[in-house]
Scaffold this active site. Structure first.
Site, PDB file in Angstrom:
ATOM      1  N   HIS A 232       5.127   3.570  -9.121  1.00 45.70           N
ATOM      2  CA  HIS A 232       4.685   2.481 -10.178  1.00 45.70           C
ATOM      3  C   HIS A 232       5.024   2.833 -11.525  1.00 45.70           C
ATOM      4  O   HIS A 232       5.446   1.969 -12.240  1.00 45.70           O
ATOM      5  CB  HIS A 232       2.934   2.558 -10.023  1.00 45.70           C
TER       6      HIS A 232
ATOM      7  N   CYS B 255      -1.268  -1.876  -1.041  1.00 42.27           N
ATOM      8  CA  CYS B 255      -1.283  -1.176  -2.558  1.00 42.27           C
ATOM      9  C   CYS B 255      -2.506  -2.290  -3.248  1.00 42.27           C
ATOM     10  O   CYS B 255      -2.321  -3.414  -2.687  1.00 42.27           O
ATOM     11  CB  CYS B 255      -0.179  -1.480  -3.312  1.00 42.27           C
TER      12      CYS B 255
ATOM     13  N   HIS C 278       3.667   7.358  -4.314  1.00 37.12           N
ATOM     14  CA  HIS C 278       3.446   5.871  -4.387  1.00 37.12           C
ATOM     15  C   HIS C 278       3.159   5.731  -5.838  1.00 37.12           C
ATOM     16  O   HIS C 278       3.575   4.432  -6.395  1.00 37.12           O
ATOM     17  CB  HIS C 278       2.072   5.395  -3.691  1.00 37.12           C
ATOM     18  N   GLU C 279       2.324   6.347  -6.528  1.00 38.13           N
ATOM     19  CA  GLU C 279       1.910   6.240  -7.909  1.00 38.13           C
ATOM     20  C   GLU C 279       3.176   6.632  -8.890  1.00 38.13           C
ATOM     21  O   GLU C 279       3.160   5.826  -9.834  1.00 38.13           O
ATOM     22  CB  GLU C 279       0.708   7.156  -8.552  1.00 38.13           C
TER      23      GLU C 279
END
Length: 136
Positions: A130, A85, A126-127
């Site tokens: 976040h 990241c 992954h996003e």
């Protein structure tokens, strides 16, 4: 406009707020920042550029996809992988899913649904993490 990448873990662990039409400018900021970091980056969430709004961008092949207020509808095919990241040093193990379906608003504020497989699905997950304050 290209923005600096946030590395403050406390900030990144905060839950992102729902985006509104006033946040449409984030699409361009995310795209510019993604482009500026293209050698090391294939996706970003708005909190990574200092804005706690539910907006992400990721590369679908060579095409950047921006999602406002994305919602994960389904996931299948769990597997273990390792990810890096821009906001962190090194890489870490994580679980992802081979196929996901996401509901979101596009840059024209139109409702869309997209099914992703393989690497695009992994990047999107992954996003999405976040946005929930989840860091690998």
């Amino acid at each position: 406009m290209e923005k600096a990448i946030v590395k403050d873990i406390f900030f990144l662990q905060q839950l992102s707020e729902r985006a509104s039409r006033e946040d449409l400018y984030l699409a361009q900021d995310l795209q510019d920042t993604l482009q500026a970091n293209r050698e090391n980056c294939i996706g970003l969430a708005a909190n990574m550029i200092g804005v706690r709004k539910r907006v992400i961008i990721f590369l679908y092949g060579l095409v950047p996809v921006v999602m406002f207020n994305p919602v994960l509808l389904s996931k299948s095919g769990p597997y273990q992988t390792e990810e890096g990241c821009l906001s962190l040093v090194g890489s870490r193990p994580t679980q992802r899913y081979q196929e996901i379906t996401v509901d979101y608003l596009d840059k024209n504020w139109q409702q869309q649904t997209m099914t992703l497989k393989g690497l695009p699905a992994q990047i999107c997950q992954h996003e999405l993490d976040h946005l929930e304050g989840i860091i690998i």
